[in-house]
Design a protein around this motif. Structure first.
Motif, PDB file in Angstrom:
ATOM      1  N   HIS A 268      -4.691   1.421 -17.141  1.00 39.40           N
ATOM      2  CA  HIS A 268      -5.554   2.463 -16.594  1.00 39.40           C
ATOM      3  C   HIS A 268      -5.251   2.766 -15.138  1.00 39.40           C
ATOM      4  CE1 HIS A 268      -8.001   2.405 -20.191  1.00 39.40           C
ATOM      5  NE2 HIS A 268      -8.130   1.091 -20.083  1.00 39.40           N
ATOM      6  N   VAL A 269      -4.474   1.917 -14.476  1.00 39.77           N
ATOM      7  CA  VAL A 269      -4.191   2.107 -13.060  1.00 39.77           C
ATOM      8  C   VAL A 269      -3.116   3.180 -12.875  1.00 39.77           C
ATOM      9  CG1 VAL A 269      -3.314   1.012 -10.963  1.00 39.77           C
ATOM     10  CG2 VAL A 269      -4.881  -0.233 -12.453  1.00 39.77           C
ATOM     11  N   GLN A 270      -3.376   4.119 -11.993  1.00 41.39           N
ATOM     12  CA  GLN A 270      -2.414   5.152 -11.633  1.00 41.39           C
ATOM     13  C   GLN A 270      -1.880   4.853 -10.237  1.00 41.39           C
ATOM     14  OE1 GLN A 270      -1.758   7.889 -13.807  1.00 41.39           O
ATOM     15  NE2 GLN A 270      -3.053   6.781 -15.262  1.00 41.39           N
ATOM     16  N   ILE A 271      -0.632   5.204  -9.977  1.00 43.78           N
ATOM     17  CA  ILE A 271      -0.037   4.916  -8.678  1.00 43.78           C
ATOM     18  C   ILE A 271       0.901   6.050  -8.278  1.00 43.78           C
ATOM     19  CG2 ILE A 271       1.805   3.530  -9.741  1.00 43.78           C
ATOM     20  CD1 ILE A 271       1.752   1.813  -7.168  1.00 43.78           C
ATOM     21  N   THR A 272       0.824   6.416  -6.997  1.00 50.88           N
ATOM     22  CA  THR A 272       1.665   7.489  -6.474  1.00 50.88           C
ATOM     23  C   THR A 272       2.100   7.114  -5.064  1.00 50.88           C
ATOM     24  OG1 THR A 272       1.804   9.911  -6.212  1.00 50.88           O
ATOM     25  CG2 THR A 272      -0.203   8.853  -5.429  1.00 50.88           C
ATOM     26  N   PRO A 273       3.264   7.560  -4.617  1.00 50.23           N
ATOM     27  CA  PRO A 273       3.685   7.229  -3.253  1.00 50.23           C
ATOM     28  C   PRO A 273       2.902   8.022  -2.212  1.00 50.23           C
ATOM     29  CG  PRO A 273       5.301   8.639  -4.310  1.00 50.23           C
ATOM     30  CD  PRO A 273       4.307   8.289  -5.365  1.00 50.23           C
ATOM     31  N   ILE A 274       2.667   7.388  -1.068  1.00 56.65           N
ATOM     32  CA  ILE A 274       2.207   8.109   0.118  1.00 56.65           C
ATOM     33  C   ILE A 274       3.480   8.637   0.767  1.00 56.65           C
ATOM     34  CG2 ILE A 274       1.078   7.906   2.364  1.00 56.65           C
ATOM     35  CD1 ILE A 274      -0.571   5.588   1.141  1.00 56.65           C
ATOM     36  N   VAL A 275       3.710   9.927   0.646  1.00 64.57           N
ATOM     37  CA  VAL A 275       5.015  10.485   0.991  1.00 64.57           C
ATOM     38  C   VAL A 275       5.192  10.699   2.488  1.00 64.57           C
ATOM     39  CG1 VAL A 275       5.346  11.567  -1.254  1.00 64.57           C
ATOM     40  CG2 VAL A 275       4.191  12.845   0.562  1.00 64.57           C
ATOM     41  N   GLU A 276       4.078  10.744   3.227  1.00 63.51           N
ATOM     42  CA  GLU A 276       4.180  10.959   4.666  1.00 63.51           C
ATOM     43  C   GLU A 276       2.855  10.610   5.308  1.00 63.51           C
ATOM     44  OE1 GLU A 276       4.844  14.674   7.809  1.00 63.51           O
ATOM     45  OE2 GLU A 276       5.562  14.876   5.744  1.00 63.51           O
ATOM     46  N   THR A 277       2.924  10.104   6.541  1.00 62.79           N
ATOM     47  CA  THR A 277       1.733   9.933   7.362  1.00 62.79           C
ATOM     48  C   THR A 277       2.045  10.504   8.736  1.00 62.79           C
ATOM     49  OG1 THR A 277       2.403   7.748   8.162  1.00 62.79           O
ATOM     50  CG2 THR A 277       1.049   7.816   6.162  1.00 62.79           C
ATOM     51  N   ASP A 278       0.993  10.918   9.433  1.00 58.94           N
ATOM     52  CA  ASP A 278       1.196  11.425  10.795  1.00 58.94           C
ATOM     53  C   ASP A 278       0.257  10.731  11.773  1.00 58.94           C
ATOM     54  OD1 ASP A 278      -1.251  12.481  10.199  1.00 58.94           O
ATOM     55  OD2 ASP A 278      -0.700  14.574  10.500  1.00 58.94           O
ATOM     56  N   ALA A 279      -0.087   9.454  11.463  1.00 57.08           N
ATOM     57  CA  ALA A 279      -1.017   8.637  12.260  1.00 57.08           C
ATOM     58  C   ALA A 279      -2.453   9.097  12.088  1.00 57.08           C
ATOM     59  CB  ALA A 279      -0.636   8.620  13.741  1.00 57.08           C
ATOM     60  N   ARG A 280      -2.676  10.168  11.317  1.00 54.80           N
ATOM     61  CA  ARG A 280      -4.038  10.645  11.100  1.00 54.80           C
ATOM     62  C   ARG A 280      -4.345  10.881   9.628  1.00 54.80           C
ATOM     63  NH1 ARG A 280      -1.694  14.010  15.011  1.00 54.80           N
ATOM     64  NH2 ARG A 280      -2.279  13.471  17.126  1.00 54.80           N
ATOM     65  N   SER A 281      -3.335  11.245   8.837  1.00 54.24           N
ATOM     66  CA  SER A 281      -3.580  11.668   7.464  1.00 54.24           C
ATOM     67  C   SER A 281      -2.607  10.997   6.513  1.00 54.24           C
ATOM     68  CB  SER A 281      -3.438  13.195   7.348  1.00 54.24           C
ATOM     69  OG  SER A 281      -4.345  13.859   8.200  1.00 54.24           O
TER      70      SER A 281
END
Length: 461
Positions: A268-281
């Motif tokens: 049931h677990v779904q997983i996706t990459p965090i493709v980018e961060t900008d120190a805020r989002s």
């Protein structure tokens, strides 16, 4: 006086006595005293959501011209969820602090005694001189990088405009959390937390509210000053947001760190990459959208971030979701057509500060649609996740997450999604309403986001 029955976590002795921490995540409306009706509270929430969305959109187009300054964590008027804690090991119950949860803020800060021109707060200001565990942060500390130096003490200043800013001294202190984790320990202490002790705040909107209980910001953004970067293994944290319509205050949400933030291993677990961060989002790769059985069929790359603009972010501080104009137009039309098949007449939504609302003349309909967001699959990043071939991670948003439903006062329902009219018109934001009753686990080290359905007050089935 705080009980001595606690577990203590320090940077040099991390997690020897406990491997996780779970806190109640309190909705702001639960700590504010007012006599607003349900509809009036809803309108206030939507107003705050617009402020928050506009703030995030202004961030995404910002060009930093003064490298020693940083933009503010958030505008308090837009905030929704708070964390309760004490500062200093010998704080008393009267010193409880309510800090706004912000996954778009890196720095945790609060107003300190001696603050000049600061906004009103009902609790007394934290006085660092009363605490034996308080220390000023030296300028050569890694977390002082890009901040100012004042007599070898690290000074921070975060600003949005001359009319909205906060400044003070970077410091370390013991944070005492009223955890809801098991193990018979009612308190958990984090030693040597780096935070901002604010001595000047301007323009945060609480200046004329003597009953304000909010004291500062609890930052969970992706930057190095975030509490997750300082303490949580693998920079891991998770939250489950209670629906602000049905949940608070009886069923608060949960904020989890360390092992408590893990999800059980199951299909049931779904997983996706965090493709980018900008120190805020936290940016995710959205590929397509399905409403009921209709696939909207967006072209590949539609939701990608390019040249510092656009993209798709997940944000707990924005109450509802916001889509770029052309995306919203297609989503809107599908809902309009669907509600016609149910025989629900449209109503004026402007009084709720929304775009789409429908009367429910015959009570709550049993066949409202759900929405599925298809995101990039973490195991097969080169495959497009869309509703045409069912590849990818799926976030299913049920009708209670999609709509604000009012069954008592003039029965109606409203779509909890709006058009992005901000300064970054291509930005898409997944808001808190569409995240409810899921546990989202952020792994900052491996840059992944995992989730599964979850009752906030109970473990999953």
């Amino acid at each position: 006086m705080i009980s001595l029955s606690y577990s203590s976590i320090s940077k040099s002795d991390n997690n020897k006595k406990r491997s996780g921490l779970t806190l109640n995540l309190i909705h702001r409306d639960s700590i504010e005293s007012n006599n607003l009706t349900r509809i009036e509270k809803f309108r206030k929430i939507i107003h705050r959501s617009k402020l928050r969305a506009n703030h995030l959109m202004s961030y995404s187009t910002y060009s930093e011209s003064e490298p020693t300054y940083h933009q503010p964590s958030l505008l308090f008027e837009s905030a929704n969820y708070v964390v309760e804690l004490n500062i200093g090991k010998h704080a008393t119950a009267v010193d409880d602090q309510y800090l706004i949860l912000d996954t778009g803020a890196e720095l945790t800060w609060l107003q300190c005694d001696g603050c000049i021109g600061c906004f009103n707060q009902k609790q007394r200001l934290y006085n660092p001189h009363d605490s034996a565990t308080y220390k000023l942060l030296p300028c050569d500390h890694p977390l002082c990088k890009s901040y100012e130096c004042n007599h070898n003490h690290c000074k921070f200043k975060e600003w949005d405009s001359p009319d909205v800013h906060v400044e003070g001294f970077m410091s370390t202190e013991s944070f005492v959390f009223h955890g809801v984790s098991g193990g018979g320990q009612p308190y958990t202490i984090l030693d040597d937390v780096v935070f901002g002790c604010a001595y000047g705040t301007v323009g945060f909107g609480f200046e004329d509210n003597p009953d304000n209980k909010i004291n500062g910001v609890f930052g969970l953004g992706p930057g190095p000053r975030s509490l997750t970067s300082q303490f949580a293994p693998q920079q891991r944290f998770a939250y489950c947001l209670a629906d602000w319509h049905f949940g608070p205050p009886e069923y608060p949400g949960k904020l989890m760190f360390g092992d408590d933030a893990l999800l059980p291993i199951s299909g049931h677990v779904q997983i996706t990459p965090i493709v980018e961060t900008d120190a805020r989002s936290y940016f995710l790769k959205l590929a397509d959208i399905q409403i009921d059985s209709k696939c909207l069929g967006f072209e590949r790359g539609k939701f990608d971030r390019a040249n510092g603009h656009g993209g798709f972010i997940i944000d707990s501080g924005t109450s509802i979701s916001y889509f770029a104009n052309d995306v919203y137009d297609r989503v809107r039309q599908v809902f309009v057509d669907y509600m016609k098949t149910l025989g629900l007449p449209e109503m004026d939504a402007s009084s709720h500060h929304l775009d789409l609302c429908w009367h429910m003349p015959n009570g709550f309909p049993s066949d409202l649609p759900s929405m599925i967001l298809y995101l990039q699959d973490n195991e097969y990043p080169d495959e497009a996740a869309d509703c045409r071939n069912q590849i990818g991670a799926k976030l299913i948003i049920d009708p209670f997450g999609l709509f604000h439903i009012e069954e008592k006062e003039d029965p109606h329902l409203c779509l909890g999604i709006m058009r992005n009219n901000g300064t970054d018109p291509e930005l898409n934001i997944l808001g808190a309403k569409q995240q409810t009753n899921n546990k989202f686990s952020f792994d900052g080290q491996n840059k992944t986001l995992s989730w599964r359905t979850w009752e906030c007050g109970l473990p999953p089935n």
